[in-house]
Design a protein around this motif. Structure first.
Motif, mmCIF file in Angstrom:
data_model
loop_
_atom_site.group_PDB
_atom_site.id
_atom_site.type_symbol
_atom_site.label_atom_id
_atom_site.label_comp_id
_atom_site.label_asym_id
_atom_site.label_seq_id
_atom_site.Cartn_x
_atom_site.Cartn_y
_atom_site.Cartn_z
ATOM 1 N N HIS A 279 -6.005 -19.936 -17.997
ATOM 2 C CA HIS A 279 -6.848 -18.902 -18.597
ATOM 3 C C HIS A 279 -7.965 -18.498 -17.644
ATOM 4 N N HIS A 280 -8.579 -19.476 -16.978
ATOM 5 C CA HIS A 280 -9.640 -19.163 -16.010
ATOM 6 C C HIS A 280 -9.078 -18.389 -14.818
ATOM 7 N N LEU A 281 -7.889 -18.754 -14.378
ATOM 8 C CA LEU A 281 -7.261 -18.019 -13.276
ATOM 9 C C LEU A 281 -6.967 -16.578 -13.673
ATOM 10 N N LEU A 282 -6.541 -16.391 -14.900
ATOM 11 C CA LEU A 282 -6.271 -15.035 -15.375
ATOM 12 C C LEU A 282 -7.553 -14.218 -15.427
ATOM 13 N N SER A 283 -8.643 -14.845 -15.871
ATOM 14 C CA SER A 283 -9.932 -14.148 -15.908
ATOM 15 C C SER A 283 -10.386 -13.778 -14.496
ATOM 16 N N LEU A 284 -10.191 -14.688 -13.546
ATOM 17 C CA LEU A 284 -10.554 -14.395 -12.159
ATOM 18 C C LEU A 284 -9.704 -13.255 -11.603
ATOM 19 N N ARG A 285 -8.427 -13.262 -11.922
ATOM 20 C CA ARG A 285 -7.556 -12.202 -11.415
ATOM 21 C C ARG A 285 -7.948 -10.846 -11.981
ATOM 22 N N HIS A 286 -8.384 -10.819 -13.240
ATOM 23 C CA HIS A 286 -8.824 -9.566 -13.855
ATOM 24 C C HIS A 286 -10.098 -9.037 -13.219
ATOM 25 N N THR A 287 -10.823 -9.894 -12.510
ATOM 26 C CA THR A 287 -12.031 -9.459 -11.805
ATOM 27 C C THR A 287 -11.730 -9.133 -10.344
ATOM 28 N N ILE A 288 -11.021 -10.023 -9.681
ATOM 29 C CA ILE A 288 -10.842 -9.916 -8.233
ATOM 30 C C ILE A 288 -9.890 -8.773 -7.870
ATOM 31 N N THR A 289 -8.806 -8.608 -8.600
ATOM 32 C CA THR A 289 -7.847 -7.550 -8.270
ATOM 33 C C THR A 289 -8.463 -6.154 -8.357
ATOM 34 N N PRO A 290 -9.190 -5.805 -9.439
ATOM 35 C CA PRO A 290 -9.844 -4.484 -9.451
ATOM 36 C C PRO A 290 -10.911 -4.337 -8.370
ATOM 37 N N MET A 291 -11.623 -5.423 -8.066
ATOM 38 C CA MET A 291 -12.619 -5.353 -6.991
ATOM 39 C C MET A 291 -11.940 -5.109 -5.641
ATOM 40 N N ARG A 292 -10.800 -5.727 -5.425
ATOM 41 C CA ARG A 292 -10.037 -5.490 -4.185
ATOM 42 C C ARG A 292 -9.616 -4.034 -4.092
ATOM 43 N N ASP A 293 -9.132 -3.489 -5.188
ATOM 44 C CA ASP A 293 -8.725 -2.075 -5.201
ATOM 45 C C ASP A 293 -9.929 -1.157 -4.989
ATOM 46 N N LEU A 294 -11.070 -1.547 -5.532
ATOM 47 C CA LEU A 294 -12.282 -0.749 -5.363
ATOM 48 C C LEU A 294 -12.696 -0.670 -3.898
ATOM 49 N N ILE A 295 -12.727 -1.801 -3.217
ATOM 50 C CA ILE A 295 -13.109 -1.813 -1.796
ATOM 51 C C ILE A 295 -12.064 -1.069 -0.966
ATOM 52 N N TYR A 296 -10.808 -1.164 -1.370
ATOM 53 C CA TYR A 296 -9.765 -0.421 -0.653
ATOM 54 C C TYR A 296 -10.016 1.078 -0.762
ATOM 55 N N ARG A 297 -10.417 1.542 -1.920
ATOM 56 C CA ARG A 297 -10.741 2.962 -2.084
ATOM 57 C C ARG A 297 -11.933 3.354 -1.222
ATOM 58 N N VAL A 298 -12.910 2.474 -1.126
ATOM 59 C CA VAL A 298 -14.071 2.764 -0.285
ATOM 60 C C VAL A 298 -13.648 2.913 1.167
ATOM 61 N N LEU A 299 -12.793 2.014 1.628
ATOM 62 C CA LEU A 299 -12.368 2.043 3.021
ATOM 63 C C LEU A 299 -11.522 3.270 3.349
ATOM 64 N N ASN A 300 -10.805 3.783 2.369
ATOM 65 C CA ASN A 300 -9.908 4.903 2.626
ATOM 66 C C ASN A 300 -10.424 6.229 2.072
ATOM 67 N N SER A 301 -11.674 6.233 1.684
ATOM 68 C CA SER A 301 -12.247 7.452 1.128
ATOM 69 C C SER A 301 -12.763 8.357 2.238
ATOM 70 N N GLN A 302 -12.568 9.650 2.069
ATOM 71 C CA GLN A 302 -13.103 10.642 2.989
ATOM 72 C C GLN A 302 -14.453 11.187 2.526
ATOM 73 N N ARG A 303 -14.917 10.710 1.374
ATOM 74 C CA ARG A 303 -16.157 11.233 0.811
ATOM 75 C C ARG A 303 -17.308 10.231 0.890
ATOM 76 N N MET A 304 -17.029 9.052 1.444
ATOM 77 C CA MET A 304 -18.075 8.025 1.545
ATOM 78 C C MET A 304 -18.783 8.121 2.882
ATOM 79 N N SER A 305 -19.427 9.229 3.121
ATOM 80 C CA SER A 305 -20.136 9.415 4.389
ATOM 81 C C SER A 305 -21.337 8.488 4.517
#
Length: 316
Positions: free
Chosen positions: A180-206
């Motif tokens: 259960h704790h691992l599932l809670s961590l995955r629900h936090t870490i996976t979206p955060m990983r996707d968020l940083i990926y969007r930042v790195l590949n964004s053309q609007r984050m000047s």
């Protein structure tokens, strides 16, 4: 509570300003932290900051999924930190622009507090800007994920080794809590990983230009954490299957022993039942040695069947 700090045109820190002073002053950039704000303080997001109503709504409604929204003059971030003691998620929101960074959180944030103290004690402000503050806070948030993952790994090793000789029910209960704790961590870490990926590949984050390598380092850490969580979840599955298989093996062994005992007693029960019918014309009942002969036959049958089962390997 709202606290403010600004950097003026001379690259000097100016502290303890009001919201009006920050907005009306001639500053290079500023940082406003909404630290466990009251309802009256939350209204500052609407007036005088004039942030978008949807972004304000995300701030008010706690524990939104980590995400990134672009607006005309700023970028809005929803992120999640982890409480080290309770292993619970806590939301931290950011409004990022070239000229300011606004942080908003309903709980005390040690990550923001550490960066705030580091900033106020710094002797030089040249390397500091809103994107650098965002990086430092995110980096501390991600670094604080690791102790929780390592703690779970230690628990899994303890469950796997069972050094405390706990019962299988206790081990499985602890194992499911860990999953259960691992599932809670995955629900936090996976979206955060996707968020940083969007930042790195964004053309609007000047606003983070020139700091791609810093955010890439955060993304690498999140990738490592994701892999660790998936590996630990697979380990919990293997441990669970092993315990279930062991339990099934023990149950099958018990059932085999009971089956052997029942099989041996079946002919003995038949003989006892046969001579327990008490019909009047049964010659064996009047024989002087009939009782002892019947017992002898029953013993021989039991011994013979036991020897035959042993040769068949039923007692292994």
């Amino acid at each position: 509570m709202i606290r403010t700090i600004a950097v003026n045109k001379k690259n000097e820190l100016v502290k303890d300003l009001t919201i009006r002073d920050v907005l009306n002053g001639d500053f290079h950039w500023y940082w406003v932290d909404f630290n466990i704000p009251t309802d009256e303080e939350i209204e500052f997001l609407r007036e005088p900051f004039h942030f978008h109503p949807l972004a304000i709504e995300d701030c008010i409604h706690n524990l939104q999924r980590p995400k990134l929204d672009y607006y005309e003059e700023y970028t809005f971030f929803v992120t999640q930190a982890l409480n080290q003691k309770m292993i619970t998620r806590e939301e931290i929101d950011f409004f990022l622009s070239k000229n300011y960074i606004i942080t908003f959180h309903h709980q005390f944030s040690p990550e923001i507090d550490d960066v705030w103290n580091k900033f106020t004690l710094s002797t030089s402000t040249e390397k500091w800007d809103p994107s650098h503050v965002l990086y430092l806070v995110l980096d501390k948030m991600v670094d604080n994920y690791f102790p929780l993952v390592y703690q779970i790994e230690d628990r899994l090793n303890e469950i796997d080794e069972n050094s405390k000789r706990r019962t299988m029910e206790e081990l499985l209960e602890d194992l499911f809590d860990t999953r259960h704790h691992l599932l809670s961590l995955r629900h936090t870490i996976t979206p955060m990983r996707d968020l940083i990926y969007r930042v790195l590949n964004s053309q609007r984050m000047s606003s983070i230009q020139g700091k791609w390598e810093y955010y890439s380092d955060i993304h690498d850490h999140l990738l490592k954490l994701s892999e660790m969580i998936e590996a630990n979840r697979e380990l919990t599955t293997d441990i669970r299957d092993s315990y279930i298989s062991l339990n099934s093996h023990q149950t099958n062994h018990v059932m085999k022993v009971l089956t052997v005992i029942t099989t041996i007693f079946m002919p003995l029960t038949f003989i006892a039942g046969l001579y327990g019918m008490n019909f009047h014309y049964m010659p064996e009942l009047t024989w002087k040695y009939g009782y002892f002969a019947t017992l002898g036959v029953m013993v021989l049958v039991a011994i013979g069947m036991s020897i035959w089962f042993m040769k068949k390997g039923w007692f292994k």
